[in-house]
Write a protein that holds these residues in place. Structure first.
Motif, PDB file in Angstrom:
ATOM      1  N   LEU A  60       0.827  -1.199   0.000  1.00 22.78           N
ATOM      2  CA  LEU A  60       0.000   0.000   0.000  1.00 22.78           C
ATOM      3  C   LEU A  60       0.867   1.258   0.000  1.00 22.78           C
ATOM      4  O   LEU A  60       0.595   2.233  -0.713  1.00 22.78           O
ATOM      5  N   ALA A  61       1.943   1.244   0.789  1.00 28.93           N
ATOM      6  CA  ALA A  61       2.828   2.407   0.862  1.00 28.93           C
ATOM      7  C   ALA A  61       3.541   2.665  -0.459  1.00 28.93           C
ATOM      8  O   ALA A  61       3.707   3.814  -0.876  1.00 28.93           O
ATOM      9  N   PHE A  62       3.955   1.604  -1.146  1.00 33.88           N
ATOM     10  CA  PHE A  62       4.587   1.791  -2.448  1.00 33.88           C
ATOM     11  C   PHE A  62       3.578   2.265  -3.489  1.00 33.88           C
ATOM     12  O   PHE A  62       3.908   3.087  -4.350  1.00 33.88           O
ATOM     13  N   GLU A  63       2.357   1.780  -3.432  1.00 33.49           N
ATOM     14  CA  GLU A  63       1.338   2.215  -4.377  1.00 33.49           C
ATOM     15  C   GLU A  63       1.029   3.700  -4.239  1.00 33.49           C
ATOM     16  O   GLU A  63       0.808   4.397  -5.237  1.00 33.49           O
ATOM     17  N   THR A  64       0.991   4.179  -3.024  1.00 34.74           N
ATOM     18  CA  THR A  64       0.599   5.564  -2.776  1.00 34.74           C
ATOM     19  C   THR A  64       1.786   6.528  -2.757  1.00 34.74           C
ATOM     20  O   THR A  64       1.589   7.742  -2.648  1.00 34.74           O
ATOM     21  N   GLY A  65       3.002   6.020  -2.866  1.00 36.15           N
ATOM     22  CA  GLY A  65       4.173   6.876  -2.893  1.00 36.15           C
ATOM     23  C   GLY A  65       4.733   7.212  -1.530  1.00 36.15           C
ATOM     24  O   GLY A  65       5.656   8.032  -1.419  1.00 36.15           O
ATOM     25  N   GLY A  66       4.221   6.584  -0.482  1.00 34.65           N
ATOM     26  CA  GLY A  66       4.736   6.841   0.853  1.00 34.65           C
ATOM     27  C   GLY A  66       6.176   6.398   1.015  1.00 34.65           C
ATOM     28  O   GLY A  66       6.932   6.967   1.803  1.00 34.65           O
ATOM     29  N   ILE A  67       6.564   5.355   0.283  1.00 35.97           N
ATOM     30  CA  ILE A  67       7.954   4.931   0.181  1.00 35.97           C
ATOM     31  C   ILE A  67       8.239   4.602  -1.278  1.00 35.97           C
ATOM     32  O   ILE A  67       7.316   4.349  -2.064  1.00 35.97           O
ATOM     33  N   GLN A  68       9.504   4.619  -1.633  1.00 37.99           N
ATOM     34  CA  GLN A  68       9.903   4.422  -3.017  1.00 37.99           C
ATOM     35  C   GLN A  68      11.086   3.467  -3.085  1.00 37.99           C
ATOM     36  O   GLN A  68      11.582   3.004  -2.060  1.00 37.99           O
ATOM     37  N   LEU A  69      11.532   3.173  -4.298  1.00 40.95           N
ATOM     38  CA  LEU A  69      12.677   2.290  -4.499  1.00 40.95           C
ATOM     39  C   LEU A  69      13.549   2.896  -5.586  1.00 40.95           C
ATOM     40  O   LEU A  69      13.106   3.029  -6.736  1.00 40.95           O
ATOM     41  N   HIS A  70      14.758   3.278  -5.232  1.00 33.49           N
ATOM     42  CA  HIS A  70      15.647   3.888  -6.208  1.00 33.49           C
ATOM     43  C   HIS A  70      16.876   3.025  -6.491  1.00 33.49           C
ATOM     44  O   HIS A  70      17.474   2.467  -5.577  1.00 33.49           O
ATOM     45  N   GLN A  71      17.210   2.940  -7.760  1.00 39.64           N
ATOM     46  CA  GLN A  71      18.496   2.399  -8.191  1.00 39.64           C
ATOM     47  C   GLN A  71      19.378   3.574  -8.587  1.00 39.64           C
ATOM     48  O   GLN A  71      18.977   4.419  -9.393  1.00 39.64           O
ATOM     49  N   ILE A  72      20.556   3.637  -8.016  1.00 40.53           N
ATOM     50  CA  ILE A  72      21.508   4.707  -8.290  1.00 40.53           C
ATOM     51  C   ILE A  72      22.789   4.091  -8.827  1.00 40.53           C
ATOM     52  O   ILE A  72      23.375   3.214  -8.184  1.00 40.53           O
ATOM     53  N   LEU A  73      23.192   4.527 -10.004  1.00 42.83           N
ATOM     54  CA  LEU A  73      24.392   4.002 -10.654  1.00 42.83           C
ATOM     55  C   LEU A  73      25.492   5.055 -10.603  1.00 42.83           C
ATOM     56  O   LEU A  73      25.277   6.217 -10.965  1.00 42.83           O
ATOM     57  N   ALA A  74      26.664   4.649 -10.135  1.00 44.73           N
ATOM     58  CA  ALA A  74      27.784   5.584  -9.996  1.00 44.73           C
ATOM     59  C   ALA A  74      29.071   4.925 -10.480  1.00 44.73           C
ATOM     60  O   ALA A  74      29.192   3.700 -10.531  1.00 44.73           O
ATOM     61  N   VAL A  75      30.036   5.755 -10.840  1.00 39.96           N
ATOM     62  CA  VAL A  75      31.321   5.264 -11.325  1.00 39.96           C
ATOM     63  C   VAL A  75      32.436   5.889 -10.488  1.00 39.96           C
ATOM     64  O   VAL A  75      32.316   7.027 -10.017  1.00 39.96           O
ATOM     65  N   LYS A  76      33.514   5.154 -10.303  1.00 36.05           N
ATOM     66  CA  LYS A  76      34.722   5.692  -9.667  1.00 36.05           C
ATOM     67  C   LYS A  76      35.582   6.296 -10.772  1.00 36.05           C
ATOM     68  O   LYS A  76      36.169   5.561 -11.584  1.00 36.05           O
ATOM     69  N   PRO A  77      35.658   7.618 -10.857  1.00 33.46           N
ATOM     70  CA  PRO A  77      36.363   8.251 -11.974  1.00 33.46           C
ATOM     71  C   PRO A  77      37.830   7.822 -12.046  1.00 33.46           C
ATOM     72  O   PRO A  77      38.474   7.558 -11.030  1.00 33.46           O
ATOM     73  N   ASP A  78      38.320   7.774 -13.266  1.00 31.48           N
ATOM     74  CA  ASP A  78      39.717   7.410 -13.513  1.00 31.48           C
ATOM     75  C   ASP A  78      40.430   8.631 -14.074  1.00 31.48           C
ATOM     76  O   ASP A  78      40.337   8.923 -15.267  1.00 31.48           O
ATOM     77  N   ALA A  79      41.082   9.379 -13.197  1.00 33.52           N
ATOM     78  CA  ALA A  79      41.806  10.594 -13.597  1.00 33.52           C
ATOM     79  C   ALA A  79      40.887  11.563 -14.340  1.00 33.52           C
ATOM     80  O   ALA A  79      41.260  12.148 -15.358  1.00 33.52           O
ATOM     81  N   GLY A  80      39.664  11.690 -13.840  1.00 33.18           N
ATOM     82  CA  GLY A  80      38.729  12.641 -14.423  1.00 33.18           C
ATOM     83  C   GLY A  80      37.854  12.071 -15.515  1.00 33.18           C
ATOM     84  O   GLY A  80      36.831  12.663 -15.867  1.00 33.18           O
ATOM     85  N   ALA A  81      38.203  10.950 -16.075  1.00 38.55           N
ATOM     86  CA  ALA A  81      37.398  10.313 -17.120  1.00 38.55           C
ATOM     87  C   ALA A  81      36.625   9.152 -16.510  1.00 38.55           C
ATOM     88  O   ALA A  81      37.060   8.534 -15.546  1.00 38.55           O
ATOM     89  N   ASN A  82      35.471   8.845 -17.098  1.00 45.52           N
ATOM     90  CA  ASN A  82      34.748   7.676 -16.597  1.00 45.52           C
ATOM     91  C   ASN A  82      34.670   6.552 -17.617  1.00 45.52           C
ATOM     92  O   ASN A  82      34.267   5.436 -17.274  1.00 45.52           O
ATOM     93  N   GLY A  83      35.031   6.827 -18.861  1.00 48.87           N
ATOM     94  CA  GLY A  83      35.107   5.764 -19.860  1.00 48.87           C
ATOM     95  C   GLY A  83      33.785   5.157 -20.247  1.00 48.87           C
ATOM     96  O   GLY A  83      33.751   4.045 -20.802  1.00 48.87           O
TER      97      GLY A  83
END
Length: 427
Positions: free
Chosen positions: A395-418
Protein backbone atom coordinates in the motif's frame (compact mmCIF):
# COMPACT_ATOMS: atom_id res chain seq x y z
CA UNK A 1 -24.40 7.24 24.62
CA UNK A 2 -22.81 6.70 28.07
CA UNK A 3 -24.31 4.01 30.27
CA UNK A 4 -25.55 4.53 33.85
CA UNK A 5 -21.95 4.75 35.07
CA UNK A 6 -21.12 7.42 32.50
CA UNK A 7 -19.02 5.04 30.38
CA UNK A 8 -19.10 4.70 26.60
CA UNK A 9 -19.19 1.33 24.76
CA UNK A 10 -15.96 0.51 22.95
CA UNK A 11 -17.52 0.66 19.50
CA UNK A 12 -18.90 4.12 20.21
CA UNK A 13 -15.47 5.29 21.31
CA UNK A 14 -14.03 4.20 17.99
CA UNK A 15 -16.90 5.82 16.16
CA UNK A 16 -16.20 9.12 17.93
CA UNK A 17 -12.47 8.98 17.22
CA UNK A 18 -13.22 8.25 13.55
CA UNK A 19 -15.48 11.27 13.30
CA UNK A 20 -18.49 9.03 12.75
CA UNK A 21 -17.06 7.62 9.50
CA UNK A 22 -16.11 3.97 9.91
CA UNK A 23 -15.30 2.28 6.57
CA UNK A 24 -15.82 -1.22 7.99
CA UNK A 25 -17.77 -3.14 10.61
CA UNK A 26 -16.37 -3.04 14.15
CA UNK A 27 -17.49 -5.32 16.96
CA UNK A 28 -16.15 -5.55 20.51
CA UNK A 29 -16.19 -8.01 23.40
CA UNK A 30 -18.48 -5.72 25.40
CA UNK A 31 -21.25 -6.43 22.86
CA UNK A 32 -21.04 -3.07 21.12
CA UNK A 33 -20.74 -2.60 17.36
CA UNK A 34 -20.42 0.21 14.84
CA UNK A 35 -19.99 0.78 11.12
CA UNK A 36 -22.01 -0.40 8.11
CA UNK A 37 -24.03 -3.54 8.80
CA UNK A 38 -23.41 -4.87 5.30
CA UNK A 39 -19.67 -4.09 5.23
CA UNK A 40 -17.55 -6.83 3.64
CA UNK A 41 -14.58 -5.95 5.87
CA UNK A 42 -14.47 -5.91 9.64
CA UNK A 43 -12.47 -5.76 12.85
CA UNK A 44 -13.36 -7.66 16.00
CA UNK A 45 -11.85 -6.63 19.33
CA UNK A 46 -11.95 -9.81 21.41
CA UNK A 47 -10.33 -9.09 24.77
CA UNK A 48 -9.50 -6.35 27.30
CA UNK A 49 -5.83 -7.03 26.57
CA UNK A 50 -6.51 -5.91 23.01
CA UNK A 51 -7.93 -2.66 24.34
CA UNK A 52 -4.74 -2.11 26.31
CA UNK A 53 -2.59 -2.72 23.25
CA UNK A 54 -4.66 -0.30 21.16
CA UNK A 55 -4.71 2.38 23.86
CA UNK A 56 -1.01 2.25 24.75
CA UNK A 57 0.68 1.52 21.44
CA UNK A 58 2.09 4.44 19.52
CA UNK A 59 0.82 4.82 15.95
CA UNK A 60 0.44 1.50 14.17
CA UNK A 61 2.20 -0.37 16.98
CA UNK A 62 -0.92 -0.83 19.10
CA UNK A 63 -2.94 -2.19 16.19
CA UNK A 64 -0.12 -4.59 15.32
CA UNK A 65 0.22 -5.85 18.87
CA UNK A 66 -3.49 -6.52 19.23
CA UNK A 67 -3.69 -8.28 15.88
CA UNK A 68 -0.55 -10.39 16.22
CA UNK A 69 -1.50 -11.52 19.72
CA UNK A 70 -4.95 -12.63 18.53
CA UNK A 71 -6.83 -10.00 20.55
CA UNK A 72 -8.00 -8.27 17.36
CA UNK A 73 -9.27 -10.18 14.35
CA UNK A 74 -9.65 -9.04 10.76
CA UNK A 75 -12.70 -10.23 8.83
CA UNK A 76 -13.18 -10.35 5.08
CA UNK A 77 -9.49 -10.83 4.24
CA UNK A 78 -6.97 -13.65 4.40
CA UNK A 79 -4.36 -13.22 7.19
CA UNK A 80 -1.65 -13.84 4.63
CA UNK A 81 -2.72 -10.79 2.63
CA UNK A 82 -4.93 -8.29 4.51
CA UNK A 83 -4.27 -5.66 1.82
CA UNK A 84 -7.91 -4.67 1.15
CA UNK A 85 -8.64 -4.06 4.83
CA UNK A 86 -5.49 -2.01 5.36
CA UNK A 87 -6.29 -0.05 2.21
CA UNK A 88 -9.75 0.77 3.55
CA UNK A 89 -8.31 1.88 6.88
CA UNK A 90 -5.63 4.02 5.27
CA UNK A 91 -7.85 5.70 2.71
CA UNK A 92 -11.08 6.21 4.67
CA UNK A 93 -10.34 6.15 8.39
CA UNK A 94 -9.21 9.52 9.76
CA UNK A 95 -8.90 9.85 13.53
CA UNK A 96 -9.94 13.16 15.04
CA UNK A 97 -9.25 14.44 18.53
CA UNK A 98 -12.60 15.03 20.28
CA UNK A 99 -13.31 17.96 22.64
CA UNK A 100 -11.65 17.76 26.09
CA UNK A 101 -14.85 16.73 27.89
CA UNK A 102 -15.45 13.87 25.45
CA UNK A 103 -11.79 12.86 25.69
CA UNK A 104 -12.11 12.66 29.48
CA UNK A 105 -15.19 10.43 29.09
CA UNK A 106 -13.29 8.16 26.70
CA UNK A 107 -10.38 7.82 29.14
CA UNK A 108 -12.76 7.03 32.00
CA UNK A 109 -14.60 4.49 29.82
CA UNK A 110 -11.43 2.66 28.84
CA UNK A 111 -10.36 2.55 32.49
CA UNK A 112 -7.03 3.07 34.22
CA UNK A 113 -6.28 -0.66 34.16
CA UNK A 114 -6.39 -0.74 30.35
CA UNK A 115 -4.16 2.31 30.08
CA UNK A 116 -1.18 0.70 31.78
CA UNK A 117 1.33 -0.72 29.25
CA UNK A 118 1.75 -4.50 29.28
CA UNK A 119 4.29 -6.90 27.78
CA UNK A 120 4.07 -7.03 23.96
CA UNK A 121 3.90 -10.26 21.92
CA UNK A 122 7.19 -12.21 21.97
CA UNK A 123 7.81 -11.51 18.27
CA UNK A 124 8.45 -7.85 19.07
CA UNK A 125 12.01 -6.57 19.23
CA UNK A 126 13.04 -4.37 22.12
CA UNK A 127 12.77 -0.59 21.75
CA UNK A 128 15.87 1.05 20.34
CA UNK A 129 17.11 2.41 23.65
CA UNK A 130 17.09 -1.09 25.13
CA UNK A 131 19.01 -2.51 22.17
CA UNK A 132 21.96 -0.35 23.18
CA UNK A 133 23.12 -3.16 25.48
CA UNK A 134 23.86 -5.07 22.28
CA UNK A 135 26.26 -2.39 21.10
CA UNK A 136 26.12 0.90 19.25
CA UNK A 137 23.50 1.16 16.52
CA UNK A 138 24.97 -0.14 13.25
CA UNK A 139 28.03 -1.51 14.97
CA UNK A 140 28.96 -5.00 13.74
CA UNK A 141 27.53 -6.90 16.72
CA UNK A 142 24.20 -5.09 16.80
CA UNK A 143 23.84 -5.21 13.01
CA UNK A 144 24.32 -8.97 13.11
CA UNK A 145 21.55 -9.25 15.72
CA UNK A 146 19.18 -7.11 13.65
CA UNK A 147 19.83 -9.14 10.50
CA UNK A 148 19.28 -12.39 12.43
CA UNK A 149 15.89 -11.09 13.66
CA UNK A 150 14.57 -10.70 10.13
CA UNK A 151 16.50 -12.94 7.76
CA UNK A 152 17.04 -16.08 9.82
CA UNK A 153 13.31 -16.81 10.24
CA UNK A 154 13.42 -19.97 8.12
CA UNK A 155 14.79 -20.67 4.65
CA UNK A 156 11.80 -22.91 4.01
CA UNK A 157 9.43 -20.06 4.89
CA UNK A 158 11.27 -17.73 2.52
CA UNK A 159 11.10 -20.32 -0.26
CA UNK A 160 7.31 -20.32 -0.01
CA UNK A 161 7.02 -16.53 0.05
CA UNK A 162 9.74 -15.53 -2.42
CA UNK A 163 9.30 -18.34 -4.90
CA UNK A 164 12.01 -20.08 -6.97
CA UNK A 165 14.26 -17.02 -7.30
CA UNK A 166 14.76 -16.73 -3.50
CA UNK A 167 15.14 -13.01 -4.05
CA UNK A 168 13.99 -10.68 -1.29
CA UNK A 169 14.28 -7.36 -3.10
CA UNK A 170 12.17 -5.40 -5.58
CA UNK A 171 11.70 -7.16 -8.91
CA UNK A 172 11.51 -5.33 -12.25
CA UNK A 173 8.47 -6.34 -14.30
CA UNK A 174 9.16 -6.33 -18.07
CA UNK A 175 5.40 -6.19 -18.70
CA UNK A 176 2.29 -6.20 -16.46
CA UNK A 177 1.61 -9.90 -17.00
CA UNK A 178 5.10 -11.11 -16.08
CA UNK A 179 5.46 -13.69 -13.34
CA UNK A 180 7.37 -12.92 -10.16
CA UNK A 181 10.21 -15.20 -11.24
CA UNK A 182 10.45 -13.52 -14.65
CA UNK A 183 10.50 -10.12 -12.97
CA UNK A 184 13.28 -11.09 -10.56
CA UNK A 185 15.36 -12.53 -13.39
CA UNK A 186 14.79 -9.28 -15.28
CA UNK A 187 15.95 -7.27 -12.25
CA UNK A 188 19.24 -9.18 -12.13
CA UNK A 189 19.59 -8.69 -15.90
CA UNK A 190 19.09 -4.94 -15.44
CA UNK A 191 21.72 -4.72 -12.69
CA UNK A 192 24.14 -6.85 -14.70
CA UNK A 193 23.79 -4.65 -17.76
CA UNK A 194 23.99 -1.36 -15.84
CA UNK A 195 27.27 -2.56 -14.31
CA UNK A 196 28.60 -3.41 -17.81
CA UNK A 197 29.70 -6.81 -16.57
CA UNK A 198 31.33 -9.26 -18.98
CA UNK A 199 33.10 -12.63 -18.70
CA UNK A 200 36.31 -12.32 -16.70
CA UNK A 201 35.14 -9.34 -14.62
CA UNK A 202 35.06 -9.35 -10.80
CA UNK A 203 31.86 -8.43 -8.94
CA UNK A 204 31.38 -7.76 -5.23
CA UNK A 205 27.77 -8.07 -4.05
CA UNK A 206 27.31 -6.71 -0.51
CA UNK A 207 24.27 -7.84 1.44
CA UNK A 208 23.90 -10.64 -1.10
CA UNK A 209 20.99 -12.48 0.52
CA UNK A 210 20.61 -15.99 -0.85
CA UNK A 211 23.13 -15.27 -3.59
CA UNK A 212 20.81 -14.54 -6.49
CA UNK A 213 22.95 -11.80 -8.04
CA UNK A 214 26.14 -13.74 -7.37
CA UNK A 215 24.84 -16.81 -9.18
CA UNK A 216 23.34 -14.77 -12.03
CA UNK A 217 26.72 -13.13 -12.68
CA UNK A 218 28.68 -16.37 -12.32
CA UNK A 219 26.48 -18.11 -14.91
CA UNK A 220 27.69 -15.42 -17.32
CA UNK A 221 31.40 -15.86 -16.66
CA UNK A 222 31.86 -13.23 -13.95
CA UNK A 223 33.82 -14.01 -10.79
CA UNK A 224 31.35 -12.99 -8.11
CA UNK A 225 31.83 -12.64 -4.36
CA UNK A 226 28.85 -12.10 -2.07
CA UNK A 227 28.69 -11.37 1.65
CA UNK A 228 25.77 -11.55 4.09
CA UNK A 229 25.33 -11.32 7.86
CA UNK A 230 22.71 -14.08 7.81
CA UNK A 231 24.01 -17.56 8.60
CA UNK A 232 20.86 -19.13 7.16
CA UNK A 233 21.24 -17.24 3.89
CA UNK A 234 24.90 -18.19 3.66
CA UNK A 235 24.19 -21.90 4.05
CA UNK A 236 21.40 -21.82 1.44
CA UNK A 237 23.49 -19.81 -1.06
CA UNK A 238 26.58 -21.99 -0.68
CA UNK A 239 24.51 -25.10 -1.29
CA UNK A 240 22.89 -23.54 -4.39
CA UNK A 241 26.32 -22.59 -5.78
CA UNK A 242 27.48 -26.20 -5.47
CA UNK A 243 24.27 -27.58 -6.99
CA UNK A 244 24.61 -25.28 -10.01
CA UNK A 245 28.28 -26.13 -10.50
CA UNK A 246 29.41 -22.53 -10.01
CA UNK A 247 32.09 -23.02 -7.35
CA UNK A 248 34.89 -21.86 -9.69
CA UNK A 249 33.27 -18.45 -10.11
CA UNK A 250 30.81 -17.83 -7.27
CA UNK A 251 31.37 -17.43 -3.54
CA UNK A 252 29.11 -16.34 -0.68
CA UNK A 253 30.70 -15.49 2.66
CA UNK A 254 29.15 -15.17 6.08
CA UNK A 255 30.25 -11.87 7.57
CA UNK A 256 30.11 -8.10 7.55
CA UNK A 257 30.70 -6.30 4.26
CA UNK A 258 33.21 -4.11 6.08
CA UNK A 259 35.47 -7.14 6.49
CA UNK A 260 35.99 -7.58 2.73
CA UNK A 261 39.74 -7.11 2.23
CA UNK A 262 40.02 -7.52 -1.54
CA UNK A 263 40.11 -4.47 -3.82
CA UNK A 264 40.12 -3.78 -7.54
CA UNK A 265 36.61 -5.06 -8.29
CA UNK A 266 35.18 -4.10 -11.67
CA UNK A 267 31.77 -3.57 -10.12
CA UNK A 268 29.95 -3.53 -6.78
CA UNK A 269 26.25 -4.23 -6.36
CA UNK A 270 24.34 -3.37 -3.20
CA UNK A 271 20.77 -4.59 -3.53
CA UNK A 272 18.69 -3.93 -0.43
CA UNK A 273 21.51 -3.29 2.04
CA UNK A 274 21.51 0.48 2.52
CA UNK A 275 18.26 0.33 4.55
CA UNK A 276 20.29 -1.38 7.30
CA UNK A 277 23.30 0.96 7.24
CA UNK A 278 22.04 4.07 9.03
CA UNK A 279 22.04 7.54 7.47
CA UNK A 280 24.91 8.83 9.57
CA UNK A 281 27.03 5.94 8.27
CA UNK A 282 26.52 6.72 4.58
CA UNK A 283 29.94 8.41 4.23
CA UNK A 284 31.81 5.38 5.57
CA UNK A 285 29.58 3.01 3.55
CA UNK A 286 30.13 4.74 0.21
CA UNK A 287 33.76 5.42 1.08
CA UNK A 288 34.34 1.71 1.71
CA UNK A 289 32.61 0.58 -1.48
CA UNK A 290 34.48 3.19 -3.49
CA UNK A 291 37.75 1.88 -2.07
CA UNK A 292 36.93 -1.64 -3.30
CA UNK A 293 36.45 -0.54 -6.91
CA UNK A 294 39.14 -0.19 -9.55
CA UNK A 295 39.34 3.21 -11.25
CA UNK A 296 36.50 3.26 -13.76
CA UNK A 297 34.57 0.61 -11.80
CA UNK A 298 30.81 0.90 -11.36
CA UNK A 299 28.60 0.79 -8.25
CA UNK A 300 24.86 0.12 -8.29
CA UNK A 301 22.94 0.90 -5.11
CA UNK A 302 19.35 -0.41 -4.98
CA UNK A 303 17.33 0.49 -1.89
CA UNK A 304 14.02 1.64 -0.42
CA UNK A 305 13.76 5.40 -0.02
CA UNK A 306 11.47 8.09 1.32
CA UNK A 307 9.74 10.49 -1.11
CA UNK A 308 11.56 13.49 0.39
CA UNK A 309 14.88 14.34 2.01
CA UNK A 310 13.56 16.22 5.03
CA UNK A 311 11.64 13.69 7.13
CA UNK A 312 13.19 11.82 10.03
CA UNK A 313 15.44 8.99 8.91
CA UNK A 314 14.62 6.55 11.70
CA UNK A 315 11.83 4.01 11.25
CA UNK A 316 9.52 3.67 14.26
CA UNK A 317 6.52 1.64 15.26
CA UNK A 318 5.57 -1.69 13.74
CA UNK A 319 8.35 -1.89 11.14
CA UNK A 320 11.12 -1.20 13.65
CA UNK A 321 9.80 -3.56 16.32
CA UNK A 322 8.63 -6.47 14.17
CA UNK A 323 10.32 -6.33 10.78
CA UNK A 324 13.56 -4.33 10.41
CA UNK A 325 15.10 -3.42 13.78
CA UNK A 326 17.36 -0.38 13.41
CA UNK A 327 16.30 0.12 9.78
CA UNK A 328 16.50 3.69 8.43
CA UNK A 329 15.16 5.27 5.25
CA UNK A 330 15.81 8.63 3.65
CA UNK A 331 15.35 10.31 0.29
CA UNK A 332 17.30 9.50 -2.86
CA UNK A 333 18.78 13.02 -2.82
CA UNK A 334 20.63 12.40 0.43
CA UNK A 335 21.91 9.08 -0.88
CA UNK A 336 23.19 10.68 -4.08
CA UNK A 337 24.88 13.47 -2.11
CA UNK A 338 26.61 10.94 0.16
CA UNK A 339 27.90 8.98 -2.84
CA UNK A 340 29.16 12.14 -4.54
CA UNK A 341 30.88 13.35 -1.38
CA UNK A 342 32.91 10.13 -1.36
CA UNK A 343 34.27 10.76 -4.85
CA UNK A 344 31.76 8.73 -6.85
CA UNK A 345 30.23 10.20 -10.00
CA UNK A 346 26.50 9.47 -10.16
CA UNK A 347 25.55 8.80 -13.78
CA UNK A 348 21.96 7.54 -13.49
CA UNK A 349 19.09 7.00 -11.08
CA UNK A 350 15.57 5.66 -11.46
CA UNK A 351 12.56 4.98 -9.26
CA UNK A 352 11.08 1.44 -9.34
CA UNK A 353 8.35 2.21 -6.79
CA UNK A 354 5.51 0.65 -8.81
CA UNK A 355 7.54 -2.49 -9.40
CA UNK A 356 7.90 -3.01 -5.65
CA UNK A 357 4.13 -2.77 -5.20
CA UNK A 358 3.76 -5.57 -7.77
CA UNK A 359 6.51 -7.59 -6.09
CA UNK A 360 4.75 -7.38 -2.72
CA UNK A 361 1.45 -8.29 -4.34
CA UNK A 362 3.01 -11.50 -5.62
CA UNK A 363 4.77 -12.29 -2.34
CA UNK A 364 1.43 -11.87 -0.56
CA UNK A 365 -0.23 -14.25 -3.01
CA UNK A 366 2.53 -16.79 -2.34
CA UNK A 367 1.99 -16.53 1.42
CA UNK A 368 -1.74 -17.06 1.00
CA UNK A 369 -1.11 -20.11 -1.19
CA UNK A 370 1.25 -21.64 1.38
CA UNK A 371 -0.44 -20.31 4.51
CA UNK A 372 -0.93 -23.61 6.32
CA UNK A 373 2.65 -24.69 5.68
CA UNK A 374 3.97 -21.27 6.71
CA UNK A 375 2.06 -21.34 10.01
CA UNK A 376 3.35 -24.85 10.72
CA UNK A 377 6.92 -23.70 9.96
CA UNK A 378 7.18 -20.37 11.82
CA UNK A 379 4.01 -20.14 13.95
CA UNK A 380 0.78 -18.21 13.51
CA UNK A 381 2.00 -14.96 15.06
CA UNK A 382 5.10 -14.69 12.87
CA UNK A 383 3.08 -15.56 9.76
CA UNK A 384 0.60 -12.79 10.66
CA UNK A 385 3.47 -10.32 11.05
CA UNK A 386 4.52 -11.07 7.49
CA UNK A 387 1.01 -10.80 6.11
CA UNK A 388 0.50 -7.34 7.64
CA UNK A 389 4.01 -6.17 6.80
CA UNK A 390 3.82 -7.08 3.12
CA UNK A 391 0.27 -5.80 2.63
CA UNK A 392 1.05 -2.52 4.37
CA UNK A 393 4.28 -2.08 2.41
CA UNK A 394 2.46 -2.74 -0.86
CA UNK A 395 0.00 0.00 0.00
CA UNK A 396 2.83 2.41 0.86
CA UNK A 397 4.59 1.79 -2.45
CA UNK A 398 1.34 2.22 -4.38
CA UNK A 399 0.60 5.56 -2.78
CA UNK A 400 4.17 6.88 -2.89
CA UNK A 401 4.74 6.84 0.85
CA UNK A 402 7.95 4.93 0.18
CA UNK A 403 9.90 4.42 -3.02
CA UNK A 404 12.68 2.29 -4.50
CA UNK A 405 15.65 3.89 -6.21
CA UNK A 406 18.50 2.40 -8.19
CA UNK A 407 21.51 4.71 -8.29
CA UNK A 408 24.39 4.00 -10.65
CA UNK A 409 27.78 5.58 -10.00
CA UNK A 410 31.32 5.26 -11.32
CA UNK A 411 34.72 5.69 -9.67
CA UNK A 412 36.36 8.25 -11.97
CA UNK A 413 39.72 7.41 -13.51
CA UNK A 414 41.81 10.59 -13.60
CA UNK A 415 38.73 12.64 -14.42
CA UNK A 416 37.40 10.31 -17.12
CA UNK A 417 34.75 7.68 -16.60
CA UNK A 418 35.11 5.76 -19.86
CA UNK A 419 31.36 5.28 -20.24
CA UNK A 420 29.19 5.55 -23.37
CA UNK A 421 27.47 8.88 -23.96
CA UNK A 422 23.99 7.49 -23.36
CA UNK A 423 22.56 4.62 -21.21
CA UNK A 424 23.79 1.30 -22.58
CA UNK A 425 21.32 -1.09 -20.97
CA UNK A 426 17.89 -2.29 -22.00
CA UNK A 427 15.22 -0.73 -19.73
Amino acid sequence: MPDARGKLPLAEILQILAGGQLPLRFTAYDGSFAGPVDASLGLELKTPRGTTYLATGRGDLGLARAYISGDLEMHGVHPGDPYELLKALASELVFKLPPPRVTATIIRSIGARNLRPIAPPPQEAQPRWRRAVGGLRHGKTRDASAIHHHYDVSNTFYEWVLGPSMTYTCACYPHPGATLNEAQENKYRLVFEKLRLKPGDRLLDVGCGWGGMVRYAARRGVTATGVTLSAAQTAWAQRAIVEEGLTDLAEVRYGDYRDIAETGFDAVSSIGLLEHIGVRNYPSYFGFLQSRLRPGGLLLNHCITRPDNQSEASTRGFIDRYVFPDGELTGSGRIICAAQDMGLEVVHEENLRQHYALTLRDWGANLVEHWDEAVAEVGLQTAKVWGVYMAGSRLAFETGGIQLHQILAVKPDAGANGLPLRPWWTP
